[in-house]
Write a protein that holds these residues in place. Structure first.
Motif: not given
Length: 246
Positions: A134-143
């Motif tokens: 499973a490729l787990i993606l990141l989300a940031a506060p400014v996304t």
């Protein structure tokens, strides 16, 4: 990969940081971890703060390699999912297909590549899926919202919500942006959302879990290992995090 209904705990260890580093993996499992993140050390970990950089430097100085770390994992039995965390350079140096097959062969079922943006992730995503990783993606506060929706749709296993703009590291308080981001991500995906970067104490973990589905804890644990904590010592730390999350 991450249980639904409860609050997930994913502690981190840098592969090869000590001669007995897999004992920390087993200690995490014994303490109630839902999954375990394995750092594959890289010489220029751009999103990691001082603690993880030091952990990576120590592992590399000991001669740690991807092959050696995966071989070590192949020699133990772990009953919770293992998630590799590393940088795109190592993935593309081997080739995404070869790299992901090597992970799967060692029993790893998840992959986090923090410097791989969603719009450049197609090749790794396909290779990971083919290998059962499973490729787990990141989300940031400014996304922005549209990109957040794409991350939610294309991530697998869970979405990793970065608590603040900056590098990993221990924090005295959990940034308020963490809760806001978790709420935004949960609005665009049915996947669990876990908060990481800066979650350092049981109290912070409990606060993060009020808006998220769990936490990733890395720097606080690696600081303990760098300072000489044994697997039994760190098992106590992880058990306290587990108790705080319920």
């Amino acid at each position: 990969m991450i249980p639904y209904g409860g609050k997930a705990l994913v502690p981190y260890v840098t592969g090869g940081i000590t001669a007995d580093w897999t004992s920390y993996v087993l200690a995490y499992e014994a303490a109630g971890a839902d999954a375990i993140e394995i750092g594959l050390p890289f010489s220029d970990p751009m999103l990691d703060g001082v603690t993880i950089q030091q952990a990576s430097d120590r592992a590399l100085a000991r001669g740690a390699t991807v092959d050696g770390i995966l071989a070590d994992l192949s020699e133990i039995k772990v009953g919770v999912p293992l998630i590799a965390m590393t940088y795109a350079n190592l993935v593309f140096r081997a080739g995404p297909a070869v790299f992901c097959r090597r992970l799967a062969g060692a029993g790893i079922t998840g992959l986090i590549v923090p410097d791989l943006p969603v719009d450049e992730a197609a090749a790794v995503s396909a290779a990971a899926a083919d290998a059962g990783v499973a490729l787990i993606l990141l989300a940031a506060p400014v996304t922005p919202d549209d990109r957040l929706a794409e991350i939610g749709a294309r991530s697998r296993g869970f979405v990793y919500a970065v608590s603040l703009m900056g590098t990993t590291g221990e924090r005295d308080t959990l940034d308020a942006s963490a809760s806001r981001l978790a709420t935004r991500v949960k609005a665009v995906t049915d996947l669990p959302v876990l908060i990481g970067f800066g979650v350092s104490t049981p109290a912070q973990a409990a606060t993060a879990a009020e808006s998220a589905d769990g936490v990733v804890v890395a720097s606080a644990l690696m600081r303990r290992v760098l300072d000489g904590a044994t697997p039994d010592d760190v098992r106590t730390d992880v058990a306290a995090l587990r108790a705080a999350l319920g």
